[in-house]
Scaffold this motif. Structure first.
Motif, PDB file in Angstrom:
ATOM      1  N   PHE A  80       0.814  -1.209   0.000  1.00 46.20           N
ATOM      2  CA  PHE A  80       0.000   0.000   0.000  1.00 46.20           C
ATOM      3  C   PHE A  80       0.849   1.261   0.000  1.00 46.20           C
ATOM      4  O   PHE A  80       0.368   2.347   0.369  1.00 46.20           O
ATOM      5  CB  PHE A  80      -0.940  -0.009   1.207  1.00 46.20           C
ATOM      6  N   ALA A  81       2.106   1.153  -0.409  1.00 48.31           N
ATOM      7  CA  ALA A  81       2.976   2.322  -0.497  1.00 48.31           C
ATOM      8  C   ALA A  81       2.326   3.399  -1.364  1.00 48.31           C
ATOM      9  O   ALA A  81       1.704   3.109  -2.394  1.00 48.31           O
ATOM     10  CB  ALA A  81       4.330   1.921  -1.086  1.00 48.31           C
ATOM     11  N   GLY A  82       2.437   4.651  -0.926  1.00 47.99           N
ATOM     12  CA  GLY A  82       1.852   5.763  -1.666  1.00 47.99           C
ATOM     13  C   GLY A  82       0.376   5.961  -1.422  1.00 47.99           C
ATOM     14  O   GLY A  82      -0.280   6.733  -2.142  1.00 47.99           O
TER      15      GLY A  82
ATOM     16  N   VAL B   8      -7.806   9.445  -0.946  1.00 42.36           N
ATOM     17  CA  VAL B   8      -8.875   8.974  -0.059  1.00 42.36           C
ATOM     18  C   VAL B   8      -8.471   7.663   0.604  1.00 42.36           C
ATOM     19  O   VAL B   8      -8.681   7.464   1.808  1.00 42.36           O
ATOM     20  CB  VAL B   8     -10.194   8.791  -0.829  1.00 42.36           C
ATOM     21  N   GLY B   9      -7.895   6.775  -0.165  1.00 43.28           N
ATOM     22  CA  GLY B   9      -7.479   5.480   0.358  1.00 43.28           C
ATOM     23  C   GLY B   9      -7.091   4.562  -0.781  1.00 43.28           C
ATOM     24  O   GLY B   9      -7.704   4.599  -1.860  1.00 43.28           O
ATOM     25  N   LYS B  10      -6.050   3.751  -0.566  1.00 42.19           N
ATOM     26  CA  LYS B  10      -5.573   2.837  -1.600  1.00 42.19           C
ATOM     27  C   LYS B  10      -6.124   1.445  -1.334  1.00 42.19           C
ATOM     28  O   LYS B  10      -5.920   0.889  -0.249  1.00 42.19           O
ATOM     29  CB  LYS B  10      -4.044   2.809  -1.612  1.00 42.19           C
ATOM     30  N   PRO B  11      -6.799   0.851  -2.318  1.00 43.05           N
ATOM     31  CA  PRO B  11      -7.464  -0.442  -2.122  1.00 43.05           C
ATOM     32  C   PRO B  11      -6.706  -1.622  -2.711  1.00 43.05           C
ATOM     33  O   PRO B  11      -5.814  -1.478  -3.546  1.00 43.05           O
ATOM     34  CB  PRO B  11      -8.777  -0.240  -2.872  1.00 43.05           C
ATOM     35  N   ALA B  12      -7.106  -2.805  -2.268  1.00 47.01           N
ATOM     36  CA  ALA B  12      -6.680  -4.060  -2.885  1.00 47.01           C
ATOM     37  C   ALA B  12      -7.839  -5.034  -2.781  1.00 47.01           C
ATOM     38  O   ALA B  12      -8.589  -5.024  -1.792  1.00 47.01           O
ATOM     39  CB  ALA B  12      -5.439  -4.628  -2.198  1.00 47.01           C
ATOM     40  N   GLN B  13      -7.995  -5.869  -3.802  1.00 43.19           N
ATOM     41  CA  GLN B  13      -9.024  -6.905  -3.801  1.00 43.19           C
ATOM     42  C   GLN B  13      -8.385  -8.233  -3.416  1.00 43.19           C
ATOM     43  O   GLN B  13      -7.297  -8.567  -3.891  1.00 43.19           O
ATOM     44  CB  GLN B  13      -9.690  -6.997  -5.171  1.00 43.19           C
ATOM     45  N   ALA B  14      -9.072  -8.983  -2.563  1.00 39.25           N
ATOM     46  CA  ALA B  14      -8.490 -10.207  -2.033  1.00 39.25           C
ATOM     47  C   ALA B  14      -9.563 -11.262  -1.830  1.00 39.25           C
ATOM     48  O   ALA B  14     -10.769 -10.993  -1.942  1.00 39.25           O
ATOM     49  CB  ALA B  14      -7.782  -9.917  -0.705  1.00 39.25           C
TER      50      ALA B  14
ATOM     51  N   LEU C  88     -14.929 -16.051  -0.345  1.00 44.18           N
ATOM     52  CA  LEU C  88     -15.238 -14.853   0.435  1.00 44.18           C
ATOM     53  C   LEU C  88     -14.434 -13.695  -0.154  1.00 44.18           C
ATOM     54  O   LEU C  88     -13.225 -13.589   0.075  1.00 44.18           O
ATOM     55  CB  LEU C  88     -14.875 -15.065   1.908  1.00 44.18           C
ATOM     56  N   PRO C  89     -15.081 -12.813  -0.958  1.00 41.56           N
ATOM     57  CA  PRO C  89     -14.361 -11.697  -1.578  1.00 41.56           C
ATOM     58  C   PRO C  89     -14.185 -10.551  -0.577  1.00 41.56           C
ATOM     59  O   PRO C  89     -15.097 -10.229   0.198  1.00 41.56           O
ATOM     60  CB  PRO C  89     -15.289 -11.289  -2.725  1.00 41.56           C
ATOM     61  N   VAL C  90     -13.031  -9.944  -0.605  1.00 42.09           N
ATOM     62  CA  VAL C  90     -12.670  -8.932   0.383  1.00 42.09           C
ATOM     63  C   VAL C  90     -12.070  -7.723  -0.313  1.00 42.09           C
ATOM     64  O   VAL C  90     -11.402  -7.858  -1.339  1.00 42.09           O
ATOM     65  CB  VAL C  90     -11.650  -9.507   1.391  1.00 42.09           C
ATOM     66  N   VAL C  91     -12.304  -6.544   0.257  1.00 40.62           N
ATOM     67  CA  VAL C  91     -11.573  -5.339  -0.132  1.00 40.62           C
ATOM     68  C   VAL C  91     -10.821  -4.831   1.099  1.00 40.62           C
ATOM     69  O   VAL C  91     -11.387  -4.752   2.185  1.00 40.62           O
ATOM     70  CB  VAL C  91     -12.517  -4.243  -0.669  1.00 40.62           C
ATOM     71  N   LEU C  92      -9.537  -4.543   0.908  1.00 38.74           N
ATOM     72  CA  LEU C  92      -8.736  -3.889   1.932  1.00 38.74           C
ATOM     73  C   LEU C  92      -8.454  -2.466   1.472  1.00 38.74           C
ATOM     74  O   LEU C  92      -8.270  -2.217   0.269  1.00 38.74           O
ATOM     75  CB  LEU C  92      -7.411  -4.612   2.153  1.00 38.74           C
ATOM     76  N   ILE C  93      -8.417  -1.521   2.404  1.00 39.16           N
ATOM     77  CA  ILE C  93      -8.128  -0.128   2.087  1.00 39.16           C
ATOM     78  C   ILE C  93      -7.181   0.424   3.154  1.00 39.16           C
ATOM     79  O   ILE C  93      -7.430   0.263   4.353  1.00 39.16           O
ATOM     80  CB  ILE C  93      -9.396   0.748   2.055  1.00 39.16           C
ATOM     81  N   ARG C  94      -6.119   1.051   2.695  1.00 39.02           N
ATOM     82  CA  ARG C  94      -5.259   1.798   3.622  1.00 39.02           C
ATOM     83  C   ARG C  94      -5.523   3.278   3.416  1.00 39.02           C
ATOM     84  O   ARG C  94      -5.483   3.785   2.292  1.00 39.02           O
ATOM     85  CB  ARG C  94      -3.783   1.489   3.385  1.00 39.02           C
TER      86      ARG C  94
END
Length: 282
Positions: free
Chosen positions: A161-163, A176-182, A193-199
């Motif tokens: 989640f750099a940057g 606003v926030g950097k996401p990743a799908q997992a 189980l689909p997940v979104v992470l946000i930093r």
């Protein structure tokens, strides 16, 4: 109106699968009205019924409530995983069943949070399932940075989640926030189980607040990173965070937007309540 023009392209609306209607209808039933349903169905499964939850806030559209948070922690190397509570044996209405449950951030967190929209059938929500709690990068992610830097199944790391402080992708505002799908607790299964992470800096700030929301986020996040189960509580579609130009029509360009029926969510504002979790099959 024909089926071909029922959902105009400018709305971004997608048709949903008829098979989810039954689960979705139950997921929208109020707690009081669903008690009878729970009593009728509980003997065929375990861990259903009125369940306290913490979720990303539902702002608009037909969804009955927010999508549940997944508490996040890091291992000693900085890889991210979801918190899974110890298994307890519980007896309610004369029925004994197992549930993974713990007190966290002032809330009762349990595996029942994820028992809706057919996910009660997912092997990963079984309390004692031998599953990997690490968040694994999804295949064909919608975010260019993730598609370039991670392969499907890679464990997601804090440094990915750099940057995040100024990340943007052309939808809504930058920073606003950097996401990743997992995916989570889904290896070797068909019911993912689909997940979104946000930093996000918003998460870091909220975790400093002395409030119910702040206490929850402080306990359920790490390094400014939150996660939630990305299954809309309306008709079980998979929404998107900052990935649709249509979201701006519904003031959701900086939040979560479900293209199926225009439900919107704010991932940075927790909501707390009770919903009727569906029983897991025996």
């Amino acid at each position: 109106m024909t089926m071909s023009d029922k959902y105009p392209s400018e709305s971004g609306r997608r048709r949903f699968v008829k098979g989810v209607v039954g689960s979705a209808a139950l997921s929208g039933v109020g707690v009081g009205g669903a008690a009878t349903i729970d009593i009728a169905t509980q003997p065929a499964g375990g861990g259903g019924g009125p369940t306290q939850f913490a979720a990303i806030q539902q702002l608009g559209g037909p969804a009955p409530r927010g999508m549940p948070y997944i508490p996040v922690e890091t291992d000693e190397e900085g890889y991210l995983r979801g918190v899974w509570p110890e298994v307890e044996t519980v007896t309610e209405e004369g029925v004994t069943y197992d549930v993974a449950q713990m007190e966290l951030g002032g809330q009762t967190y349990s595996s029942a949070w994820y028992q809706y929209c057919g996910r009660q059938n997912a092997p990963g929500v079984q309390p004692s399932a031998d599953q990997n709690n690490y968040f694994l990068s999804a295949g064909s992610p919608d975010y260019e940075w993730q598609a370039e830097e991670l392969s499907e199944g890679d464990q997601i790391h804090v440094d990915d989640f750099a940057g995040y402080e100024d990340w943007g992708n052309g939808f809504g505002d930058d920073g606003v926030g950097k996401p990743a799908q997992a995916t989570w607790r889904s290896e070797g299964t068909d019911n993912v189980l689909p997940v979104v992470l946000i930093r996000s800096k918003r998460v870091e700030e909220l975790a400093q607040e002395d409030s119910e929301a702040g206490n929850w986020i402080e306990a359920a996040s790490t390094n400014g990173i939150i996660a939630y189960l990305n299954v809309c509580t309306h008709f079980c579609c998979v929404p998107g965070y900052k990935e649709s130009g249509s979201a701006a029509q519904y003031d959701a360009e900086n939040g979560v937007y479900c293209q199926c029926h225009q439900s919107t969510y704010d991932p940075f504002t927790p909501e707390f309540g009770t919903f009727v979790a569906l029983p897991r099959p025996d």
